[in-house]
Design a protein around this motif. Structure first.
Motif, PDB file in Angstrom:
ATOM      1  N   GLU A  10       0.826  -1.208   0.000  1.00 30.86           N
ATOM      2  CA  GLU A  10       0.000   0.000   0.000  1.00 30.86           C
ATOM      3  C   GLU A  10       0.859   1.257   0.000  1.00 30.86           C
ATOM      4  O   GLU A  10       0.518   2.249  -0.637  1.00 30.86           O
ATOM      5  CB  GLU A  10      -0.945  -0.013   1.199  1.00 30.86           C
ATOM      6  CG  GLU A  10      -2.057  -1.046   1.039  1.00 30.86           C
ATOM      7  CD  GLU A  10      -2.944  -1.135   2.259  1.00 30.86           C
ATOM      8  OE1 GLU A  10      -2.706  -0.394   3.236  1.00 30.86           O
ATOM      9  OE2 GLU A  10      -3.872  -1.952   2.230  1.00 30.86           O
ATOM     10  N   ALA A  11       1.985   1.212   0.684  1.00 28.49           N
ATOM     11  CA  ALA A  11       2.888   2.361   0.691  1.00 28.49           C
ATOM     12  C   ALA A  11       3.483   2.573  -0.704  1.00 28.49           C
ATOM     13  O   ALA A  11       3.628   3.712  -1.152  1.00 28.49           O
ATOM     14  CB  ALA A  11       3.994   2.158   1.717  1.00 28.49           C
ATOM     15  N   ALA A  12       3.817   1.493  -1.403  1.00 24.99           N
ATOM     16  CA  ALA A  12       4.358   1.610  -2.753  1.00 24.99           C
ATOM     17  C   ALA A  12       3.304   2.155  -3.718  1.00 24.99           C
ATOM     18  O   ALA A  12       3.608   2.975  -4.590  1.00 24.99           O
ATOM     19  CB  ALA A  12       4.864   0.253  -3.232  1.00 24.99           C
ATOM     20  N   LEU A  13       2.048   1.712  -3.557  1.00 28.70           N
ATOM     21  CA  LEU A  13       0.971   2.242  -4.400  1.00 28.70           C
ATOM     22  C   LEU A  13       0.751   3.740  -4.148  1.00 28.70           C
ATOM     23  O   LEU A  13       0.570   4.517  -5.081  1.00 28.70           O
ATOM     24  CB  LEU A  13      -0.336   1.498  -4.134  1.00 28.70           C
ATOM     25  CG  LEU A  13      -0.515   0.183  -4.867  1.00 28.70           C
ATOM     26  CD1 LEU A  13      -1.825  -0.476  -4.444  1.00 28.70           C
ATOM     27  CD2 LEU A  13      -0.507   0.392  -6.355  1.00 28.70           C
ATOM     28  N   ALA A  14       0.766   4.128  -2.895  1.00 30.73           N
ATOM     29  CA  ALA A  14       0.562   5.537  -2.553  1.00 30.73           C
ATOM     30  C   ALA A  14       1.694   6.391  -3.117  1.00 30.73           C
ATOM     31  O   ALA A  14       1.468   7.518  -3.573  1.00 30.73           O
ATOM     32  CB  ALA A  14       0.457   5.713  -1.051  1.00 30.73           C
ATOM     33  N   ALA A  16       3.391   5.761  -5.816  1.00 27.24           N
ATOM     34  CA  ALA A  16       3.341   5.750  -7.274  1.00 27.24           C
ATOM     35  C   ALA A  16       2.214   6.622  -7.836  1.00 27.24           C
ATOM     36  O   ALA A  16       2.270   7.019  -8.993  1.00 27.24           O
ATOM     37  CB  ALA A  16       3.164   4.322  -7.778  1.00 27.24           C
ATOM     38  N   ARG A  17       1.194   6.928  -7.027  1.00 28.71           N
ATOM     39  CA  ARG A  17       0.079   7.750  -7.508  1.00 28.71           C
ATOM     40  C   ARG A  17       0.538   9.179  -7.751  1.00 28.71           C
ATOM     41  O   ARG A  17       1.281   9.734  -6.961  1.00 28.71           O
ATOM     42  CB  ARG A  17      -1.034   7.778  -6.464  1.00 28.71           C
ATOM     43  CG  ARG A  17      -1.896   6.574  -6.504  1.00 28.71           C
ATOM     44  CD  ARG A  17      -3.128   6.771  -5.628  1.00 28.71           C
ATOM     45  NE  ARG A  17      -3.513   5.474  -5.124  1.00 28.71           N
ATOM     46  CZ  ARG A  17      -3.533   5.112  -3.860  1.00 28.71           C
ATOM     47  NH1 ARG A  17      -3.205   5.970  -2.922  1.00 28.71           N
ATOM     48  NH2 ARG A  17      -3.879   3.907  -3.509  1.00 28.71           N
ATOM     49  N   PRO A  18       0.065   9.786  -8.853  1.00 29.26           N
ATOM     50  CA  PRO A  18       0.406  11.202  -9.056  1.00 29.26           C
ATOM     51  C   PRO A  18      -0.301  12.055  -8.018  1.00 29.26           C
ATOM     52  O   PRO A  18      -1.457  11.824  -7.683  1.00 29.26           O
ATOM     53  CB  PRO A  18      -0.109  11.506 -10.463  1.00 29.26           C
ATOM     54  CG  PRO A  18      -1.104  10.446 -10.759  1.00 29.26           C
ATOM     55  CD  PRO A  18      -0.722   9.248  -9.945  1.00 29.26           C
ATOM     56  N   ARG A  19       0.409  13.010  -7.510  1.00 28.08           N
ATOM     57  CA  ARG A  19      -0.157  13.874  -6.470  1.00 28.08           C
ATOM     58  C   ARG A  19      -0.867  15.059  -7.130  1.00 28.08           C
ATOM     59  O   ARG A  19      -0.350  15.676  -8.052  1.00 28.08           O
ATOM     60  CB  ARG A  19       0.933  14.372  -5.546  1.00 28.08           C
ATOM     61  CG  ARG A  19       1.623  13.234  -4.831  1.00 28.08           C
ATOM     62  CD  ARG A  19       2.459  13.770  -3.695  1.00 28.08           C
ATOM     63  NE  ARG A  19       3.244  12.702  -3.102  1.00 28.08           N
ATOM     64  CZ  ARG A  19       2.810  11.942  -2.110  1.00 28.08           C
ATOM     65  NH1 ARG A  19       1.618  12.123  -1.624  1.00 28.08           N
ATOM     66  NH2 ARG A  19       3.581  11.006  -1.617  1.00 28.08           N
ATOM     67  N   ALA A  20      -2.037  15.347  -6.604  1.00 26.36           N
ATOM     68  CA  ALA A  20      -2.787  16.516  -7.074  1.00 26.36           C
ATOM     69  C   ALA A  20      -2.142  17.766  -6.483  1.00 26.36           C
ATOM     70  O   ALA A  20      -1.641  17.735  -5.358  1.00 26.36           O
ATOM     71  CB  ALA A  20      -4.241  16.418  -6.628  1.00 26.36           C
ATOM     72  N   PRO A  21      -2.127  18.846  -7.234  1.00 24.57           N
ATOM     73  CA  PRO A  21      -1.555  20.063  -6.678  1.00 24.57           C
ATOM     74  C   PRO A  21      -2.350  20.504  -5.459  1.00 24.57           C
ATOM     75  O   PRO A  21      -3.574  20.430  -5.437  1.00 24.57           O
ATOM     76  CB  PRO A  21      -1.663  21.084  -7.802  1.00 24.57           C
ATOM     77  CG  PRO A  21      -2.593  20.513  -8.791  1.00 24.57           C
ATOM     78  CD  PRO A  21      -2.628  19.034  -8.575  1.00 24.57           C
ATOM     79  N   ALA A  22      -1.643  20.950  -4.467  1.00 22.67           N
ATOM     80  CA  ALA A  22      -2.292  21.377  -3.233  1.00 22.67           C
ATOM     81  C   ALA A  22      -3.068  22.660  -3.499  1.00 22.67           C
ATOM     82  O   ALA A  22      -2.580  23.568  -4.163  1.00 22.67           O
ATOM     83  CB  ALA A  22      -1.243  21.606  -2.153  1.00 22.67           C
ATOM     84  N   PRO A  23      -4.303  22.722  -3.001  1.00 26.02           N
ATOM     85  CA  PRO A  23      -5.058  23.955  -3.195  1.00 26.02           C
ATOM     86  C   PRO A  23      -4.394  25.094  -2.444  1.00 26.02           C
ATOM     87  O   PRO A  23      -3.816  24.908  -1.381  1.00 26.02           O
ATOM     88  CB  PRO A  23      -6.440  23.634  -2.624  1.00 26.02           C
ATOM     89  CG  PRO A  23      -6.234  22.468  -1.733  1.00 26.02           C
ATOM     90  CD  PRO A  23      -5.039  21.723  -2.259  1.00 26.02           C
TER      91      PRO A  23
END
Length: 156
Positions: A10-14, A16-23
């Protein structure tokens, strides 16, 4: 060989996910976005009748403009490129030039605003009379399109 633990997976999946720009947490960021959107309102309000004309009345009358681009396309481009205020006066000048005794030919929207135009003299944004073709008018060209003076500049 040992299978990876569930937590590692789960840590590896998290990761690898693209991060959304912080509002933007600052009020200036939100305010800037709101003000940017409000700047588009006058442009959109002026473009709506142009688009309505283009897709309704113009299609019934036929596209018979004396200029290229057409007057509606010129107005739309001027408003998009130079804003509602300057674009409106540029479009008004173009529409006033488009009459049976007016000019014709290629007349694009200028890339930059004219030097004499400003908010207190908005009529200076528009070109109210079509300049003569080629700078010298039609009397300077022969039948084959060549200058009568043999192509010499300033011959008198």
């Amino acid at each position: 060989m040992k299978a990876p633990e569930r937590d590692d997976f789960e840590a590896a999946l998290a990761a690898a996910r693209p991060r959304a720009p912080a509002p933007s947490a600052t009020p200036e960021g939100r305010l800037g976005r709101v003000l940017g959107a409000l700047k588009l309102v006058p442009r959109t309000v002026l473009r709506l009748p142009i688009l309505a004309y283009r897709y309704t009345l113009s299609s019934f009358m036929g596209r018979q403009c004396r200029y290229l681009p057409t007057c509606s396309d010129y107005a739309d481009t001027a408003i998009r490129r130079h804003g509602a205020y300057a674009g409106f006066f540029m479009a008004a000048a173009r529409i006033c030039r488009c009459h049976p005794w007016g000019g014709h030919g290629y007349d694009p929207v200028p890339e930059r605003l004219p030097a004499g135009g400003h908010a207190l003299a908005p009529w200076r944004y528009g070109v109210w009379r079509m300049p003569p073709e080629g700078g010298a008018g039609e009397e300077g060209a022969g039948e084959d399109g060549a200058d009568k003076d043999g192509g010499r500049a300033g011959a008198g």
